[in-house]
Design a protein around this motif. Structure first.
Motif, PDB file in Angstrom:
ATOM      1  N   ASP A  46       0.846  -1.189   0.000  1.00  0.00           N
ATOM      2  CA  ASP A  46       0.000   0.000   0.000  1.00  0.00           C
ATOM      3  C   ASP A  46       0.883   1.241   0.000  1.00  0.00           C
ATOM      4  O   ASP A  46       1.902   1.287   0.697  1.00  0.00           O
ATOM      5  CB  ASP A  46      -0.903   0.020   1.229  1.00  0.00           C
ATOM      6  N   GLY A  47       0.487   2.236  -0.766  1.00  0.00           N
ATOM      7  CA  GLY A  47       1.218   3.495  -0.813  1.00  0.00           C
ATOM      8  C   GLY A  47       2.215   3.606  -1.944  1.00  0.00           C
ATOM      9  O   GLY A  47       2.756   4.684  -2.179  1.00  0.00           O
ATOM     10  N   LEU A  62      -1.902   5.046  -7.380  1.00  0.00           N
ATOM     11  CA  LEU A  62      -1.539   4.698  -6.009  1.00  0.00           C
ATOM     12  C   LEU A  62      -2.059   3.291  -5.742  1.00  0.00           C
ATOM     13  O   LEU A  62      -3.220   2.996  -6.033  1.00  0.00           O
ATOM     14  CB  LEU A  62      -2.187   5.676  -5.028  1.00  0.00           C
ATOM     15  N   ASN A 107      -3.435   0.492  -3.361  1.00  0.00           N
ATOM     16  CA  ASN A 107      -4.140   0.402  -2.083  1.00  0.00           C
ATOM     17  C   ASN A 107      -4.936  -0.894  -2.083  1.00  0.00           C
ATOM     18  O   ASN A 107      -5.821  -1.072  -2.917  1.00  0.00           O
ATOM     19  CB  ASN A 107      -5.059   1.620  -1.921  1.00  0.00           C
ATOM     20  N   ASN A 108      -4.605  -1.813  -1.171  1.00  0.00           N
ATOM     21  CA  ASN A 108      -5.296  -3.115  -1.087  1.00  0.00           C
ATOM     22  C   ASN A 108      -5.294  -3.871  -2.419  1.00  0.00           C
ATOM     23  O   ASN A 108      -6.334  -4.330  -2.881  1.00  0.00           O
ATOM     24  CB  ASN A 108      -6.730  -2.947  -0.576  1.00  0.00           C
ATOM     25  N   LYS A 138      -5.241  -0.498  -7.991  1.00  0.00           N
ATOM     26  CA  LYS A 138      -4.625   0.757  -8.429  1.00  0.00           C
ATOM     27  C   LYS A 138      -5.693   1.838  -8.431  1.00  0.00           C
ATOM     28  O   LYS A 138      -6.822   1.622  -8.859  1.00  0.00           O
ATOM     29  CB  LYS A 138      -3.991   0.605  -9.814  1.00  0.00           C
ATOM     30  N   ARG A 139      -5.333   3.008  -7.907  1.00  0.00           N
ATOM     31  CA  ARG A 139      -6.247   4.152  -7.887  1.00  0.00           C
ATOM     32  C   ARG A 139      -5.556   5.294  -8.610  1.00  0.00           C
ATOM     33  O   ARG A 139      -4.473   5.728  -8.199  1.00  0.00           O
ATOM     34  CB  ARG A 139      -6.587   4.540  -6.452  1.00  0.00           C
ATOM     35  N   ASN A 180      -1.523  15.407  -1.713  1.00  0.00           N
ATOM     36  CA  ASN A 180      -1.166  14.205  -0.962  1.00  0.00           C
ATOM     37  C   ASN A 180       0.330  14.106  -0.682  1.00  0.00           C
ATOM     38  O   ASN A 180       0.798  13.086  -0.163  1.00  0.00           O
ATOM     39  CB  ASN A 180      -1.659  12.963  -1.702  1.00  0.00           C
TER      40      ASN A 180
END
Length: 75
Positions: free
Chosen positions: A16-17, A30, A32-33, A36-37, A48
């Motif tokens: 994550d990150g 990014l 996360n879990n 991709k975001r 951010n």
């Protein structure tokens, strides 16, 4: 004994990150879990406190293999 490691990990192996960008593409994601975001704008990137030197460049095939989540936007 010598073990060879791949140059980069695949889809589910990013922490994550982590920030990723596909070769030849401007979109930054990014992780996360294991999703991709998309970081939807430079304003979101800066808000951010992301750093360009932390963006990892990977193959388009690798980016495509990661499940896509909701984009990151300013609220």
């Amino acid at each position: 004994m010598f073990f060879a490691f791949p140059l980069f990990a695949f889809a589910g192996n990013y922490l994550d990150g982590v920030l990723l960008r596909a070769e030849g593409d401007i979109k930054v994601y990014l992780i996360n879990n294991n999703t991709k975001r998309w970081v939807s704008s430079i304003e979101v990137f800066n808000f951010n406190n992301f750093k360009w030197q932390n963006v990892n460049i990977v193959s388009k095939k690798e980016i495509t293999a990661i499940k896509e989540g909701e984009p990151i936007v300013l609220e």
